[in-house]
Design a protein around this motif. Structure first.
Motif, PDB file in Angstrom:
ATOM      1  N   SER A 110       9.822  11.752  -3.227  1.00 34.36           N
ATOM      2  CA  SER A 110      10.047  10.339  -2.902  1.00 34.36           C
ATOM      3  C   SER A 110       8.976   9.455  -3.514  1.00 34.36           C
ATOM      4  O   SER A 110       9.268   8.376  -4.058  1.00 34.36           O
ATOM      5  N   MET A 111       7.723   9.912  -3.444  1.00 31.78           N
ATOM      6  CA  MET A 111       6.637   9.142  -4.052  1.00 31.78           C
ATOM      7  C   MET A 111       6.785   9.082  -5.570  1.00 31.78           C
ATOM      8  O   MET A 111       6.529   8.041  -6.199  1.00 31.78           O
ATOM      9  N   LEU A 112       7.199  10.182  -6.185  1.00 33.14           N
ATOM     10  CA  LEU A 112       7.422  10.179  -7.630  1.00 33.14           C
ATOM     11  C   LEU A 112       8.513   9.176  -7.990  1.00 33.14           C
ATOM     12  O   LEU A 112       8.369   8.395  -8.949  1.00 33.14           O
ATOM     13  N   ALA A 113       9.599   9.166  -7.235  1.00 32.68           N
ATOM     14  CA  ALA A 113      10.705   8.244  -7.513  1.00 32.68           C
ATOM     15  C   ALA A 113      10.270   6.797  -7.339  1.00 32.68           C
ATOM     16  O   ALA A 113      10.608   5.930  -8.172  1.00 32.68           O
ATOM     17  N   LEU A 114       9.543   6.508  -6.284  1.00 33.47           N
ATOM     18  CA  LEU A 114       9.085   5.136  -6.039  1.00 33.47           C
ATOM     19  C   LEU A 114       8.142   4.666  -7.141  1.00 33.47           C
ATOM     20  O   LEU A 114       8.220   3.514  -7.589  1.00 33.47           O
ATOM     21  N   ALA A 115       7.251   5.551  -7.580  1.00 37.07           N
ATOM     22  CA  ALA A 115       6.301   5.176  -8.632  1.00 37.07           C
ATOM     23  C   ALA A 115       7.030   4.909  -9.945  1.00 37.07           C
ATOM     24  O   ALA A 115       6.721   3.951 -10.665  1.00 37.07           O
ATOM     25  N   LEU A 116       8.006   5.739 -10.275  1.00 38.34           N
ATOM     26  CA  LEU A 116       8.765   5.550 -11.506  1.00 38.34           C
ATOM     27  C   LEU A 116       9.647   4.305 -11.439  1.00 38.34           C
ATOM     28  O   LEU A 116       9.960   3.694 -12.464  1.00 38.34           O
ATOM     29  N   ASN A 117      10.014   3.911 -10.233  1.00 41.60           N
ATOM     30  CA  ASN A 117      10.916   2.768 -10.054  1.00 41.60           C
ATOM     31  C   ASN A 117      10.219   1.423 -10.230  1.00 41.60           C
ATOM     32  O   ASN A 117      10.870   0.424 -10.522  1.00 41.60           O
ATOM     33  N   GLY A 118       8.897   1.373 -10.035  1.00 39.05           N
ATOM     34  CA  GLY A 118       8.164   0.135 -10.262  1.00 39.05           C
ATOM     35  C   GLY A 118       7.756  -0.571  -8.982  1.00 39.05           C
ATOM     36  O   GLY A 118       8.031  -0.094  -7.869  1.00 39.05           O
ATOM     37  N   PRO A 119       7.090  -1.736  -9.101  1.00 40.54           N
ATOM     38  CA  PRO A 119       6.591  -2.475  -7.939  1.00 40.54           C
ATOM     39  C   PRO A 119       7.704  -2.868  -6.968  1.00 40.54           C
ATOM     40  O   PRO A 119       8.861  -3.069  -7.362  1.00 40.54           O
ATOM     41  N   THR A 120       7.344  -2.986  -5.714  1.00 41.72           N
ATOM     42  CA  THR A 120       8.296  -3.374  -4.676  1.00 41.72           C
ATOM     43  C   THR A 120       8.457  -4.891  -4.649  1.00 41.72           C
ATOM     44  O   THR A 120       7.742  -5.624  -5.338  1.00 41.72           O
ATOM     45  N   ALA A 121       9.377  -5.362  -3.825  1.00 41.38           N
ATOM     46  CA  ALA A 121       9.604  -6.808  -3.694  1.00 41.38           C
ATOM     47  C   ALA A 121       8.360  -7.528  -3.196  1.00 41.38           C
ATOM     48  O   ALA A 121       8.139  -8.705  -3.513  1.00 41.38           O
ATOM     49  N   ALA A 213      16.920  10.991  -6.057  1.00 38.74           N
ATOM     50  CA  ALA A 213      16.275   9.727  -6.409  1.00 38.74           C
ATOM     51  C   ALA A 213      15.517   9.830  -7.723  1.00 38.74           C
ATOM     52  O   ALA A 213      15.576   8.925  -8.569  1.00 38.74           O
ATOM     53  N   VAL A 214      14.772  10.927  -7.923  1.00 39.00           N
ATOM     54  CA  VAL A 214      14.032  11.110  -9.173  1.00 39.00           C
ATOM     55  C   VAL A 214      14.994  11.171 -10.354  1.00 39.00           C
ATOM     56  O   VAL A 214      14.775  10.536 -11.395  1.00 39.00           O
ATOM     57  N   ALA A 215      16.073  11.921 -10.206  1.00 39.59           N
ATOM     58  CA  ALA A 215      17.069  12.025 -11.282  1.00 39.59           C
ATOM     59  C   ALA A 215      17.615  10.659 -11.659  1.00 39.59           C
ATOM     60  O   ALA A 215      17.764  10.330 -12.845  1.00 39.59           O
ATOM     61  N   HIS A 216      17.902   9.835 -10.650  1.00 38.60           N
ATOM     62  CA  HIS A 216      18.497   8.518 -10.909  1.00 38.60           C
ATOM     63  C   HIS A 216      17.526   7.585 -11.621  1.00 38.60           C
ATOM     64  O   HIS A 216      17.893   6.929 -12.610  1.00 38.60           O
ATOM     65  N   ALA A 226      15.270  11.510 -20.893  1.00 41.49           N
ATOM     66  CA  ALA A 226      16.646  11.716 -20.436  1.00 41.49           C
ATOM     67  C   ALA A 226      16.925  13.179 -20.123  1.00 41.49           C
ATOM     68  O   ALA A 226      17.683  13.493 -19.187  1.00 41.49           O
ATOM     69  N   GLN A 227      16.329  14.076 -20.899  1.00 44.35           N
ATOM     70  CA  GLN A 227      16.547  15.504 -20.640  1.00 44.35           C
ATOM     71  C   GLN A 227      15.982  15.920 -19.287  1.00 44.35           C
ATOM     72  O   GLN A 227      16.574  16.749 -18.585  1.00 44.35           O
ATOM     73  N   LEU A 228      14.848  15.337 -18.921  1.00 46.36           N
ATOM     74  CA  LEU A 228      14.277  15.641 -17.608  1.00 46.36           C
ATOM     75  C   LEU A 228      15.187  15.104 -16.509  1.00 46.36           C
ATOM     76  O   LEU A 228      15.391  15.765 -15.484  1.00 46.36           O
ATOM     77  N   ALA A 229      15.736  13.909 -16.712  1.00 48.42           N
ATOM     78  CA  ALA A 229      16.682  13.353 -15.745  1.00 48.42           C
ATOM     79  C   ALA A 229      17.868  14.291 -15.555  1.00 48.42           C
ATOM     80  O   ALA A 229      18.313  14.539 -14.419  1.00 48.42           O
TER      81      ALA A 229
END
Length: 564
Positions: A110-121, A213-216, A226-229
């Motif tokens: 979850s932390m990996l996905a949030l970090a890759l997703n960028g800053p929050t609102a 979440a990480v995949a998305h 993309a290959q990692l996704a």
């Protein structure tokens, strides 16, 4: 001794004393100290967005120190370790616990996905959590070179974790890709070939959504990877393909909370599974995450089979407090751990669920407010390092409650999901207790009387709070479900089930309870988060800055008297 030689000696002494003002723990100077909770008032966290942003940045930084080798992760395999014991004086780490479970992996993912997703609102940057450096190999550097070391840390960890998971599945395919409780080493999961070994659906039901979440996020935002996704999505699909085979009890039609695998080195198609445990992974608590996963992604033989396994049995009550009457969903123990699903999936996008969460968290805060408790309650290690599950709220639970004498900071994570600023106030109130902040962030738990803490740290009591501060991964998962045309299935199942069980609720206008004063300073704070100054290797002298200033002042007076 001549005046000149004495003058030289005094000057040299001054230089040496000034040089003693740094600690061997070099990170304690971030914003002044890793014990920063006392700098923020309730009013600031409730009403000042700038204060909240600075506060969360500090939380991310120090909790991020946990994301380092043999403290919270094994950097070589990319897998979590449960945590470490803490030195009761300094707060530094000792005795790493070299094992993991899918629940811990769910938090890390979850932390990996949030970090890759960028800053929050709110402007919080999850990458601040990943500041601790990770060395990349030459091969990895050819693949990962974003220009931001924090992003590189996240990506290399994601690659190494997937390498470990794929290797684990190839070596022990009997688990169907699901992760049992397992040792962790530099090469991956340290799990022997076994027969009749168990694997939990409860923990893995949490992990699957982290993988999803990480995949998305990788697919949407990192075309160079993309290959990692694809690898993450393929692993998610592997779990979906095996969910029914491994965990479904076909006699009583429920998903066993834990399945027994005939032989972990034999493929799923040729294996045997016993899913006859008395406990099921179903609603309304954290087990529902697996039930939802299987419900919308499982490979069902027909719709009737799918519908026959869905089960939701909850109990509700109207609880009267001075502020009004609140309709709440009764807990098993009312431990915050039971609310894990809210950080993993878009439950709050379903109106009935948003109301249930808000009411339950109002009740959680009011119980501690009315009882005079400085914190909130959840399953965790206590000060004698016993893991305690019979902790919670007796008035609102179905099981017996044996303990309310210690609190844990992650007790605030569902409050953070329901009301961000109120959750920060409760979380910070617990950190203000003695020895509840260390160089690696929050401590496991502390007693209400302030006389003792659990000198330990673990993913279970650190990860949920940080993820909740960042809003959870529900929005990421919702976006992915929409893309897979699965969100409506989720919404309809949850909305219809819970509306039928709780058609009428009161308490929407009841405010949250506010915390009483923090636990008193009845035990010492960790020295690495105070004004402790470590001795230089050559002298063995230990001085505090306040003492340094006194000595320096005296020496300056002597120096002036000899030069005048």
């Amino acid at each position: 001794m001549s005046c000149i030689s004495l003058q030289s000696t005094l000057v040299l002494t001054l230089v040496l004393l000034c040089g003693l003002s740094t600690s061997t723990w070099t990170d304690t100077i971030y914003r002044g100290t890793c014990r920063f909770s006392h700098k923020y008032s309730n009013d600031q966290l409730l009403n000042n967005a700038t204060a909240r942003k600075e506060y969360v940045q500090s939380v991310l930084h120090y909790e991020g120190n946990f994301h380092s080798h043999m403290n919270g992760i094994n950097v070589f395999s990319g897998m979590t370790i449960d945590g470490c014991k803490l030195d009761p004086v300094t707060g530094n780490t000792t005795s790493p616990r070299r094992y993991t479970a899918a629940s811990k992996e769910s938090l890390h993912l979850s932390m990996l996905a949030l970090a890759l997703n960028g800053p929050t609102a709110e402007g919080y940057d999850p990458l601040d959590y990943f500041h601790y450096p990770i060395n990349l190999t030459a091969t990895e550097r050819k693949l990962i070179h974003t220009g931001d070391n924090r992003v590189d840390n996240v990506l290399v960890t994601a690659y190494r974790k997937m390498d470990t998971l794929e290797r684990f599945n190839a070596q022990q395919p009997g688990y169907g890709g699901y992760v049992p409780w397992s040792g962790v080493n530099d090469n991956g999961l340290d799990n022997d070939t076994q027969t009749d070994t168990s694997v939990p659906s409860l923990d893995n039901g949490e992990m699957v959504w982290g993988i999803y979440a990480v995949a998305h996020v990788l697919k949407q935002k990192y075309p160079d990877h993309a290959q990692l996704a694809t690898r993450y999505r393929n692993y998610f699909d592997l779990l979906a393909n095996n969910a029914i085979t491994v965990f479904l009890n076909r006699t009583s039609f429920y998903f066993a909370m834990s399945a027994v695998v005939g032989a972990n080195n034999v493929s799923v198609a040729k294996n045997t599974y016993r899913s006859d445990g008395i406990y099921s992974s179903s609603g309304p608590f954290e087990g529902e995450l697996f039930a939802v996963f299987a419900d919308i992604f499982g490979k069902w033989e027909n719709p009737t089979q799918r519908d026959s396994t869905w089960d939701l049995s909850l109990y509700k009550l109207n609880w009267t407090i001075p502020a009004g009457v609140i309709t709440v969903q009764r807990g098993w123990t009312y431990s915050s751990h039971e609310a894990w699903k809210y950080i993993m999936m878009p439950y709050q996008s379903v109106p009935i669920q948003a109301r249930i969460l808000a009411n339950c968290e109002k009740a959680r805060t009011w119980f501690s407010t009315l009882s005079g408790y400085p914190g909130l309650f959840a399953a965790s290690y206590n000060s004698t390092l016993n893991y305690v599950t019979s902790v919670g709220i007796a008035n609102l639970s179905r099981a017996s409650i044996d303990y309310n004498d210690f609190y844990t900071p992650y007790g605030a994570f569902p409050v953070l999901m329901a009301n961000h600023s109120v959750g920060l106030v409760w979380y910070n109130n617990m950190l203000k207790g003695p020895a509840m902040q260390g160089p690696y962030g929050s401590t496991e738990s502390g007693t209400n009387d302030g006389k003792a803490v659990a000198n330990i740290m673990s993913w279970d009591t650190k990860g949920p709070s940080v993820i909740a501060m960042l809003g959870g991964i529900g929005d990421i998962v919702k976006e992915a479900l929409v893309g897979d045309r699965k969100y409506q299935m989720f919404f309809d199942r949850i909305n219809s089930s819970y509306t039928a069980q709780m058609p009428y609720m009161v308490g929407d206008n009841v405010p949250y309870g506010m915390p009483p004063p923090p636990a008193p300073d009845a035990t010492a704070h960790y020295t690495l988060c105070d004004d402790y100054v470590a001795p230089p290797p050559s002298t063995g002298i230990v001085l505090r800055p306040s003492i340094n200033l006194v000595i320096i002042s005296v020496l300056l007076l002597l120096l002036l008297s000899y030069t005048s």
